[in-house]
Design an enzyme around this catalytic site. Structure first.
Site, PDB file in Angstrom:
ATOM      1  N   CYS A 131       0.824  -1.215   0.000  1.00  0.00           N
ATOM      2  CA  CYS A 131       0.000   0.000   0.000  1.00  0.00           C
ATOM      3  C   CYS A 131       0.857   1.263   0.000  1.00  0.00           C
ATOM      4  CB  CYS A 131      -0.874   0.034   1.229  1.00  0.00           C
ATOM      5  SG  CYS A 131      -1.815  -1.460   1.479  1.00  0.00           S
TER       6      CYS A 131
ATOM      7  N   ARG B 128       4.886   0.117  -6.429  1.00  0.00           N
ATOM      8  CA  ARG B 128       4.930  -0.736  -5.246  1.00  0.00           C
ATOM      9  C   ARG B 128       3.934  -1.889  -5.337  1.00  0.00           C
ATOM     10  NH1 ARG B 128       7.200   1.625  -0.703  1.00  0.00           N
ATOM     11  NH2 ARG B 128       5.752   0.469   0.595  1.00  0.00           N
TER      12      ARG B 128
ATOM     13  N   TRP C 255      -3.040  -2.592  -1.447  1.00  0.00           N
ATOM     14  CA  TRP C 255      -2.626  -3.946  -1.843  1.00  0.00           C
ATOM     15  C   TRP C 255      -3.332  -4.859  -0.861  1.00  0.00           C
ATOM     16  CZ3 TRP C 255       0.986  -8.028  -0.444  1.00  0.00           C
ATOM     17  CH2 TRP C 255       1.515  -8.729  -1.542  1.00  0.00           C
TER      18      TRP C 255
ATOM     19  N   ASN D  91      -1.695   2.043   6.242  1.00  0.00           N
ATOM     20  CA  ASN D  91      -0.851   0.916   5.817  1.00  0.00           C
ATOM     21  C   ASN D  91      -0.546   0.097   7.064  1.00  0.00           C
ATOM     22  OD1 ASN D  91      -0.743   2.041   3.324  1.00  0.00           O
ATOM     23  ND2 ASN D  91       1.434   2.576   3.381  1.00  0.00           N
ATOM     24  N   GLY D  92      -0.486  -1.216   6.928  1.00  0.00           N
ATOM     25  CA  GLY D  92      -0.177  -2.060   8.085  1.00  0.00           C
ATOM     26  C   GLY D  92      -1.350  -2.954   8.422  1.00  0.00           C
TER      27      GLY D  92
ATOM     28  N   GLU E   1      20.216 -15.764  -8.262  1.00  0.00           N
ATOM     29  CA  GLU E   1      19.640 -14.471  -8.662  1.00  0.00           C
ATOM     30  C   GLU E   1      19.134 -14.529 -10.110  1.00  0.00           C
ATOM     31  OE1 GLU E   1      18.627 -11.936  -7.243  1.00  0.00           O
ATOM     32  OE2 GLU E   1      18.646 -10.305  -8.679  1.00  0.00           O
TER      33      GLU E   1
ATOM     34  N   LYS F  92      15.273 -13.830 -11.182  1.00  0.00           N
ATOM     35  CA  LYS F  92      14.850 -12.798 -12.153  1.00  0.00           C
ATOM     36  C   LYS F  92      13.893 -13.409 -13.167  1.00  0.00           C
ATOM     37  CE  LYS F  92      15.626  -9.958 -10.555  1.00  0.00           C
ATOM     38  NZ  LYS F  92      16.258  -9.793  -9.314  1.00  0.00           N
TER      39      LYS F  92
ATOM     40  N   GLU G 135      10.469 -14.175 -11.526  1.00  0.00           N
ATOM     41  CA  GLU G 135       9.715 -12.982 -11.134  1.00  0.00           C
ATOM     42  C   GLU G 135       8.990 -12.337 -12.304  1.00  0.00           C
ATOM     43  OE1 GLU G 135      11.809 -10.477  -7.612  1.00  0.00           O
ATOM     44  OE2 GLU G 135      13.073 -10.810  -9.354  1.00  0.00           O
TER      45      GLU G 135
ATOM     46  N   HIS H 146      22.911 -35.190  -8.091  1.00  0.00           N
ATOM     47  CA  HIS H 146      22.267 -35.797  -6.922  1.00  0.00           C
ATOM     48  C   HIS H 146      20.748 -35.706  -6.989  1.00  0.00           C
ATOM     49  CE1 HIS H 146      26.110 -36.529  -5.078  1.00  0.00           C
ATOM     50  NE2 HIS H 146      26.442 -35.252  -5.198  1.00  0.00           N
TER      51      HIS H 146
ATOM     52  N   LYS I 275       7.293  -4.399  -4.470  1.00  0.00           N
ATOM     53  CA  LYS I 275       8.679  -3.957  -4.423  1.00  0.00           C
ATOM     54  C   LYS I 275       9.226  -4.032  -3.002  1.00  0.00           C
ATOM     55  CE  LYS I 275      12.501  -2.156  -5.895  1.00  0.00           C
ATOM     56  NZ  LYS I 275      13.421  -3.163  -6.466  1.00  0.00           N
TER      57      LYS I 275
HETATM   58  C1  G6P Z   1      10.707  -8.094  -2.212  1.00  0.00           C
HETATM   59  C2  G6P Z   1      11.145  -7.724  -3.615  1.00  0.00           C
HETATM   60  C3  G6P Z   1      12.518  -8.331  -3.912  1.00  0.00           C
HETATM   61  C4  G6P Z   1      13.525  -7.891  -2.864  1.00  0.00           C
HETATM   62  C5  G6P Z   1      13.046  -8.244  -1.447  1.00  0.00           C
HETATM   63  C6  G6P Z   1      13.906  -7.597  -0.372  1.00  0.00           C
HETATM   64  O1  G6P Z   1      10.420  -9.455  -2.133  1.00  0.00           O
HETATM   65  O2  G6P Z   1      10.202  -8.191  -4.561  1.00  0.00           O
HETATM   66  O3  G6P Z   1      12.959  -7.904  -5.188  1.00  0.00           O
HETATM   67  O4  G6P Z   1      14.755  -8.490  -3.123  1.00  0.00           O
HETATM   68  O5  G6P Z   1      11.714  -7.758  -1.242  1.00  0.00           O
HETATM   69  O6  G6P Z   1      13.755  -6.195  -0.445  1.00  0.00           O
HETATM   70  P1  G6P Z   1      14.758  -5.167   0.193  1.00  0.00           P
HETATM   71  O7  G6P Z   1      14.128  -3.817  -0.024  1.00  0.00           O
HETATM   72  O8  G6P Z   1      14.870  -5.513   1.651  1.00  0.00           O
HETATM   73  O9  G6P Z   1      16.063  -5.313  -0.495  1.00  0.00           O
END
Ligand code: G6P
Length: 607
Positions: free
Chosen positions: A2, A27, A73, A99-100, A480, A484, A487, A503, A602
């Site tokens: 949010c 976000r 959200w 928010n929260g 990573e 990517k 995601e 294995h 995000k």
């Molecule tokens: C969310 C995002 C990721 C990010 C993670 C940690 O899951 O989608 O892309 O790596 O949070 O976020 P931060 O702001 O703590 O790096």
């Protein structure tokens, strides 16, 4: 997650609120709304779906110089117009955005219903509007404080009321709230991106604080009314940093920004005289650094993967045992906290709930915590004992790219610094410095292979699954890379240390299961080649991502994504660049929303 915006001043509030909400779109959200006060009347517009839906509802130039806005959200209650914020009390005197999570919302809803209040939504947040309106304080601030004393949970909340038409009350407990200071006008937001267009002078509220915000200034108190002194900071980024520029996607822009971002991370931190790194914010003397026996790195998602990579660099250069762990898992297993262990939390946003909770758990038990953070002034940055800012600039795309790279660069600097107070020779330190200085140019070269990477990505974009493999330092790069792809292209991608392939996962390898093999030009090249051979022998297509010019790699692989040669410790970081572009082009080929992937946010500020 949010987003919140609030405004009070001389401008048409609706415009400020909408432009702020647009900045918060990245976000992730499913509904939105704004409330304005005009002629002592509250008016509210809300809509499910994108912001455009809300704009369609608004009259032309809606009146009002004070108001609040929200992108939601969904957590409690489905995405719908009723559940969208702002929420109003029955008489429409008070509007809130929140928010929260209000943990005792069920009990409070029942209490309000017993008093005859008809609740309009299924949300936990709506109770706040009714409780504030029903409180018997003289001022809006007192009523908000009274309400917050009755609720349990987390809040970033902003309140507007017809009783004080140009005042906003903002309060924080566990969910970020920032006050933006203008000239005869004031702003409130959950994220600096919403207000940089108007001001770069901001004040971060801390947990348990309540702010009264009027066009000519603000004052902050604790929940018990004790006055608090706050200091404003200046946000580094300008509003253009939050724009897509000429780019179609923020992700693509952020991939291309990596040479400058890395140069900023390095700026002023390479000490050529003593062949070390200069990190002013660590708040640890050389003696204290010598006493460290172990390092534990904590983060979530890409930050956790950067932590694995960082642990490897620290062990290699400083010979200190180091490991990384997902922040939430660490916290929930009641960890042993040791005084000679250095804890490092890593976070782009500095607001990730799980990382923040882990940080608080370690500090509560007396541990010392450093932060590697991008967002200046964020909660994690303010609560750590010391740390290093990445200075990567704002990252808007949900999929982390430039910040993941800059996290690795900070770890390289830290490993160099720790190495040089221990056994690392000046010559070795010098090589590392040269390697780091070369990085921006090497990243530029890696980016130049874009067309080729795009054509390879198109070739594989219709696959259902892929393996990513890497050994030792290349293992976090594989994690990573797979992340990517998952995601943004929604392809099933799984990362394994290369040695683990035989294995179990090898059973799935056939001509329809591609394997992306990360092959840095390091001491383990022969071993990496053996893993590729295992896959190729089972007719599995191999996409080798390498900075080696060994002909055997080229022969064995179906496709090669080449990056330039680099210092052996920085090779895996550089191989991350083609992996980012590969994921990006797969998502484009599949026609997906690269910047706002489904189900993801995000910055995850709830548990
Ligand atoms: C969310 C995002 C990721 C990010 C993670 C940690 O899951 O989608 O892309 O790596 O949070 O976020 P931060 O702001 O703590 O790096």
């Amino acid at each position: 997650m949010c987003g919140i915006v609030g405004y009070t001043g001389g401008r048409a509030a609706a415009q400020v609120l909408l432009s702020g909400l647009k900045r918060l779109e990245y976000r992730g959200y499913d509904s939105s709304g704004i409330a304005l006060i005009s002629r002592k009347r509250l008016r509210c517009w809300k809509s499910a779906g994108k912001l455009q839906e809300l704009e369609n509802l608004l009259p032309e130039n809606p009146a009002g110089h004070c108001g609040i806005g929200h992108t939601r959200w969904a957590t409690h209650g489905k995405p719908s117009t009723e559940n969208a914020h702002p929420h109003l009390d029955t008489e429409a005197t008070t509007a809130i955005v929140h928010n929260g999570i209000i943990e005792n919302a069920v009990m409070l809803r029942e209490m309000l219903q017993a008093r005859g209040v008809v609740l309009q939504s299924e949300t936990d947040s709506e109770v706040l509007a009714h409780l504030i309106a029903a409180a018997d304080g003289q001022t809006l601030q007192e009523r908000v404080r009274q309400c917050l004393m009755q609720v349990r949970g987390a809040w970033g909340v902003v309140v507007s009321s017809t009783t004080e038409p140009d005042t906003l009350i903002a309060a924080r407990n566990g969910s970020p709230v920032i006050i933006g200071i203008g000239d005869g006008e004031m702003f409130v937001a959950s994220d600096a991106s919403a207000l940089v267009r108007y001001t770069r002078q901001v004040v971060h509220l801390d947990d348990g604080e309540v702010a009264v915000v009027r066009p000519d200034g603000f004052e902050v108190t604790a929940l018990d009314a004790k006055p608090m002194t706050k200091t404003a900071i200046t946000i580094e980024a300008g509003h253009e940093d939050y724009d897509r520029g000429g780019y179609k996607h923020f992700m693509r822009k952020e991939i291309d920004e990596q040479p400058e971002a890395v140069a900023r991370t390095l700026s002023g931190r390479l000490d050529e005289r003593f062949n070390t790194a200069h990190l002013g914010g660590l708040n640890l003397s050389a003696r204290e650094l010598l006493d460290i026996r172990r390092i534990k790195i904590l983060g979530c998602g890409s930050a956790y993967y950067a932590g694995i990579s960082g642990a490897g660099m620290i062990e290699t250069l400083a010979r200190i045992p180091a490991s990384a762990e997902p922040a939430a898992e660490f916290r929930y297993r009641n960890p042993v906290i040791e005084s000679d262990t250095l804890y490092i939390v890593v976070s782009q946003s500095g607001e990730t709930f799980d990382t923040l909770a882990a940080l608080r758990e370690v500090r509560r038990k007396g541990g010392r915590v450093l932060g590697i953070v991008n967002a200046v002034g964020s909660t994690i940055a303010r609560e750590v004992d010391g740390g290093v800012y990445m200075h990567a600039g704002p990252e808007i795309s949900v999929a982390s790219t430039k910040v993941y790279t800059c996290m690795n660069v900070v770890f390289a600097l830290l490993a160099l610094h720790l190495g040089r107070v221990r056994d690392m020779s000046p010559q070795h330190g010098r090589k590392m410095i040269e390697g780091l200085q070369a990085l921006p140019e090497l990243i530029e070269q890696a980016l130049a292979d874009d067309d080729h990477i795009a054509s390879v990505a198109r070739h594989y974009a219709t696959c259902e699954s892929a393996f990513f493999i890497g050994r030792a330092a290349a293992w976090p790069a594989a994690l990573e890379g797979a992340q990517k792809l998952k995601e943004i292209s929604y392809l099933h991608a799984e990362a394994y240390p290369s040695s683990e392939l035989k294995h179990g996962p090898l059973a799935l390898v056939d001509e329809n299961m591609p394997t992306v093999a990360i092959v840095p030009d390091d001491d383990l090249l022969e071993k990496s080649l053996a893993s590729i051979e295992e896959v190729a022998a089972r007719s599995g297509p191999v996409i080798a991502v390498t900075n080696s010019d060994d002909q055997r790699v080229i022969k064995l692989a179906s496709h090669v994504l080449q990056a330039p040669a680099a210092h052996f410790l920085l090779g895996p970081l550089l191989l991350g660049i083609p992996l980012q572009l590969f994921a990006y082009h797969c998502a484009i080929a599949r026609g997906l929303d690269v910047d706002q992937p489904r189900n993801l946010a995000k910055s995850v500020t709830v548990e």
